[in-house]
Scaffold this motif. Structure first.
Motif, PDB file in Angstrom:
ATOM      1  N   LEU A 278      46.303  31.108  82.153  1.00  0.00           N
ATOM      2  CA  LEU A 278      45.067  30.791  82.860  1.00  0.00           C
ATOM      3  C   LEU A 278      43.898  31.266  82.007  1.00  0.00           C
ATOM      4  CD1 LEU A 278      43.868  29.751  85.626  1.00  0.00           C
ATOM      5  CD2 LEU A 278      43.758  32.161  86.280  1.00  0.00           C
ATOM      6  N   ASN A 279      43.265  30.330  81.307  1.00  0.00           N
ATOM      7  CA  ASN A 279      42.096  30.650  80.483  1.00  0.00           C
ATOM      8  C   ASN A 279      40.871  30.134  81.225  1.00  0.00           C
ATOM      9  OD1 ASN A 279      40.003  30.459  78.345  1.00  0.00           O
ATOM     10  ND2 ASN A 279      41.685  31.094  77.014  1.00  0.00           N
ATOM     11  N   ILE A 280      39.990  31.038  81.612  1.00  0.00           N
ATOM     12  CA  ILE A 280      38.862  30.699  82.482  1.00  0.00           C
ATOM     13  C   ILE A 280      37.581  31.350  81.971  1.00  0.00           C
ATOM     14  CG2 ILE A 280      40.160  30.254  84.608  1.00  0.00           C
ATOM     15  CD1 ILE A 280      39.905  33.185  85.335  1.00  0.00           C
ATOM     16  N   ARG A 281      36.462  30.805  82.399  1.00  0.00           N
ATOM     17  CA  ARG A 281      35.175  31.375  81.995  1.00  0.00           C
ATOM     18  C   ARG A 281      34.220  31.407  83.186  1.00  0.00           C
ATOM     19  NH1 ARG A 281      34.804  25.971  80.239  1.00  0.00           N
ATOM     20  NH2 ARG A 281      32.782  24.973  80.677  1.00  0.00           N
ATOM     21  N   ARG A 282      33.193  32.243  83.029  1.00  0.00           N
ATOM     22  CA  ARG A 282      32.179  32.384  84.077  1.00  0.00           C
ATOM     23  C   ARG A 282      30.829  32.566  83.404  1.00  0.00           C
ATOM     24  NH1 ARG A 282      33.422  35.690  89.575  1.00  0.00           N
ATOM     25  NH2 ARG A 282      31.520  35.163  90.706  1.00  0.00           N
ATOM     26  N   GLU A 283      29.868  31.785  83.799  1.00  0.00           N
ATOM     27  CA  GLU A 283      28.562  31.783  83.145  1.00  0.00           C
ATOM     28  C   GLU A 283      27.930  33.176  83.143  1.00  0.00           C
ATOM     29  OE1 GLU A 283      24.236  29.450  83.396  1.00  0.00           O
ATOM     30  OE2 GLU A 283      25.835  29.006  84.859  1.00  0.00           O
ATOM     31  N   GLY A 284      27.437  33.556  81.949  1.00  0.00           N
ATOM     32  CA  GLY A 284      26.728  34.821  81.808  1.00  0.00           C
ATOM     33  C   GLY A 284      27.607  36.054  81.765  1.00  0.00           C
ATOM     34  N   SER A 322      30.382  25.859  73.535  1.00  0.00           N
ATOM     35  CA  SER A 322      29.445  26.510  72.633  1.00  0.00           C
ATOM     36  C   SER A 322      29.911  27.940  72.387  1.00  0.00           C
ATOM     37  CB  SER A 322      28.048  26.533  73.249  1.00  0.00           C
ATOM     38  OG  SER A 322      28.032  27.375  74.408  1.00  0.00           O
ATOM     39  N   ASP A 323      29.338  28.583  71.392  1.00  0.00           N
ATOM     40  CA  ASP A 323      29.686  29.986  71.144  1.00  0.00           C
ATOM     41  C   ASP A 323      29.391  30.840  72.369  1.00  0.00           C
ATOM     42  OD1 ASP A 323      30.466  29.288  68.640  1.00  0.00           O
ATOM     43  OD2 ASP A 323      28.908  30.405  67.570  1.00  0.00           O
ATOM     44  N   ALA A 324      28.280  30.566  73.024  1.00  0.00           N
ATOM     45  CA  ALA A 324      27.903  31.347  74.208  1.00  0.00           C
ATOM     46  C   ALA A 324      28.905  31.153  75.329  1.00  0.00           C
ATOM     47  CB  ALA A 324      26.503  30.955  74.669  1.00  0.00           C
ATOM     48  N   GLU A 325      29.353  29.912  75.542  1.00  0.00           N
ATOM     49  CA  GLU A 325      30.339  29.639  76.589  1.00  0.00           C
ATOM     50  C   GLU A 325      31.682  30.272  76.257  1.00  0.00           C
ATOM     51  OE1 GLU A 325      29.025  25.302  78.378  1.00  0.00           O
ATOM     52  OE2 GLU A 325      30.008  25.385  76.409  1.00  0.00           O
ATOM     53  N   ALA A 326      32.099  30.158  74.997  1.00  0.00           N
ATOM     54  CA  ALA A 326      33.397  30.703  74.586  1.00  0.00           C
ATOM     55  C   ALA A 326      33.463  32.212  74.780  1.00  0.00           C
ATOM     56  CB  ALA A 326      33.669  30.348  73.129  1.00  0.00           C
ATOM     57  N   LYS A 327      32.324  32.867  74.612  1.00  0.00           N
ATOM     58  CA  LYS A 327      32.304  34.323  74.738  1.00  0.00           C
ATOM     59  C   LYS A 327      32.297  34.805  76.180  1.00  0.00           C
ATOM     60  CE  LYS A 327      30.290  35.151  70.189  1.00  0.00           C
ATOM     61  NZ  LYS A 327      29.114  35.597  69.420  1.00  0.00           N
ATOM     62  N   THR A 328      32.322  33.864  77.131  1.00  0.00           N
ATOM     63  CA  THR A 328      32.425  34.242  78.548  1.00  0.00           C
ATOM     64  C   THR A 328      33.821  33.968  79.097  1.00  0.00           C
ATOM     65  OG1 THR A 328      31.711  32.062  79.385  1.00  0.00           O
ATOM     66  CG2 THR A 328      29.975  33.682  78.866  1.00  0.00           C
ATOM     67  N   ALA A 329      34.786  33.716  78.203  1.00  0.00           N
ATOM     68  CA  ALA A 329      36.138  33.332  78.631  1.00  0.00           C
ATOM     69  C   ALA A 329      37.099  34.519  78.593  1.00  0.00           C
ATOM     70  CB  ALA A 329      36.660  32.214  77.734  1.00  0.00           C
ATOM     71  N   ILE A 330      38.031  34.503  79.538  1.00  0.00           N
ATOM     72  CA  ILE A 330      39.141  35.460  79.539  1.00  0.00           C
ATOM     73  C   ILE A 330      40.448  34.693  79.671  1.00  0.00           C
ATOM     74  CG2 ILE A 330      37.732  37.297  80.548  1.00  0.00           C
ATOM     75  CD1 ILE A 330      39.237  36.811  83.215  1.00  0.00           C
ATOM     76  N   ARG A 331      41.520  35.333  79.247  1.00  0.00           N
ATOM     77  CA  ARG A 331      42.853  34.737  79.370  1.00  0.00           C
ATOM     78  C   ARG A 331      43.724  35.641  80.222  1.00  0.00           C
ATOM     79  NH1 ARG A 331      46.359  34.377  74.051  1.00  0.00           N
ATOM     80  NH2 ARG A 331      46.541  36.589  74.536  1.00  0.00           N
ATOM     81  N   VAL A 332      44.266  35.076  81.294  1.00  0.00           N
ATOM     82  CA  VAL A 332      45.166  35.798  82.190  1.00  0.00           C
ATOM     83  C   VAL A 332      46.544  35.166  82.036  1.00  0.00           C
ATOM     84  CG1 VAL A 332      45.656  36.400  84.589  1.00  0.00           C
ATOM     85  CG2 VAL A 332      43.284  36.293  83.792  1.00  0.00           C
ATOM     86  N   GLY A 333      47.519  35.952  81.596  1.00  0.00           N
ATOM     87  CA  GLY A 333      48.861  35.423  81.354  1.00  0.00           C
ATOM     88  C   GLY A 333      49.893  36.126  82.205  1.00  0.00           C
ATOM     89  N   PHE A 334      50.786  35.365  82.824  1.00  0.00           N
ATOM     90  CA  PHE A 334      51.779  35.957  83.729  1.00  0.00           C
ATOM     91  C   PHE A 334      53.127  35.264  83.542  1.00  0.00           C
ATOM     92  CE2 PHE A 334      48.444  33.460  85.846  1.00  0.00           C
ATOM     93  CZ  PHE A 334      49.122  32.267  86.090  1.00  0.00           C
TER      94      PHE A 334
END
Length: 359
Positions: A278-284, A322-334
């Motif tokens: 689960l790779n997800i992002r959240r603005e800001g 974008s670089d800004a969007e990519a830097k707001t992403a996390i990866r949750v692995g289960f």
């Protein structure tokens, strides 16, 4: 602590640990011998290695041989560098390949990246260079979990007269591994030990050794560890036996995770994807701050191999972020040993910390 970083590594299966212990005997034991020695103890160790090789091979297509390596990165290098004298020089790889493939292709020269869509999938009709001699397409992406149409890409490579390499590290033990000319896998991504991987090579394909010396593996030099091989073999056997059960468990976790993280944006395809990623992002979002505030939850800001580099994920850039969007992403692995309760507690902590940042 709650472990949710299954793409970086998986917990060692109890069955793998038990298989390894026998081959870690000290001076009073009889199972510490060099598997390449001709005496009785050496032959016993060699037999354990061959049993492990058969168990690993059972996860891979028929018509090939398993060569044990130190890890999947070494397997990739053996495939790409070892095949170079027997093919055209051009190398094509998808823009989301692991650095082991990407960096090796660039080092060898005449490399070109195959673009992917916003879902992370590479179109098998994308153009290939005229001089292409090797096409590399991973089965499952390590950052966003995208499943590539590997069978179609293999056919495409064959029509172009090129060899086909598949990085199946994130797929092996979880799904059918598609046919290829060469396949790289790793034990510790399927509940086996770290420090051992394998390259599967189809029958009839010869490679040049890249680690010379004794050529104990016929193509690779170095004394094999019976303990690591036995652990790999046991993990492979358990993965084969539990595959349907593990897949059903992961699907249940995925469905719950999508509910728990409903306020986040999914990176990559929801369908053409291994649902343990689960790779997800959240603005800001400040991911570094989030990880600091959620120290009891082990999750990732991207590939473990690139952690600490400070570089924006090439995978997230390739799907159009974008670089800004990519830097707001996390990866949750289960996976196999994750419980619904653990996932729910982790999501509550991550969401609370993310909301705290917005406040």
């Amino acid at each position: 602590m709650i472990y949710l970083d299954y793409q970086a590594t998986t917990p060692l299966a109890p069955e793998a640990r038990e298989a390894m212990l026998r081959w870690l005997d000290g001076p009073e034991g009889t199972a510490f011998a060099n598997p390449h020695s001709p005496h009785r103890m050496g032959r016993q160790a060699a037999a354990a290695v061959e049993v492990a090789r058969e168990r690993v091979a059972a996860l891979l297509p028929p018509g090939g041989r398993v060569i044990f390596t130190g890890n999947a990165c070494e397997a990739v290098n053996l495939a790409m560098r070892g095949s170079a004298p027997r093919r055209k020089a051009g190398i094509a790889f998808t823009a989301v390949e692991h650095a082991a493939v990407r960096d090796t292709a660039l080092a060898l020269g005449q490399a070109s990246a195959i673009p992917v869509g916003p879902d992370g999938v590479a179109d098998p009709d994308a153009p290939l260079p005229a001089d292409v001699g090797l096409v590399a397409v991973m089965a499952v992406n390590n950052e966003i979990g995208t499943i590539q149409p590997v069978d179609q890409w293999r056919e495409r490579a064959q029509r172009a007269g090129a060899l086909f390499l598949c990085d199946a590290v994130q797929a092996c033990g979880k799904m059918d591994v598609p046919a290829a000319d060469m396949i790289a896998i790793s034990a510790h991504k399927m509940h086996g030990p770290k420090g051992i991987g394998a390259l599967w090579v189809r029958d009839g394909l010869d490679l040049d050794p890249q680690v010379t010396g004794g050529l104990q593996e016929g193509l690779r030099s170095g004394t094999l560890s019976p303990a690591l091989c036995a652990g790999f073999g046991a993990a492979a056997q358990v993965a084969l036996e539990r595959r349907a059960e593990d897949a059903a468990h992961v699907e249940a976790l995925w469905n719950r995770a999508r509910e728990l993280f409903s306020g986040w944006t999914l990176n990559g395809s929801a369908d053409a994807r291994w649902h343990g990623n689960l790779n997800i992002r959240r603005e800001g979002l400040d991911v570094a701050r989030l990880m600091s505030e959620c120290r009891e939850v082990m999750f990732s800001a991207g590939s473990a191999c690139a952690s600490g580099s400070g570089k924006t994920s090439h995978v997230l850039r390739a799907i159009g972020l974008s670089d800004a969007e990519a830097k707001t992403a996390i990866r949750v692995g289960f996976g196999r040993y994750t419980t619904i309760d653990q996932l729910e507690r982790a999501a509550a902590l991550i969401d609370a910390a993310a909301e705290g940042q917005r406040a």
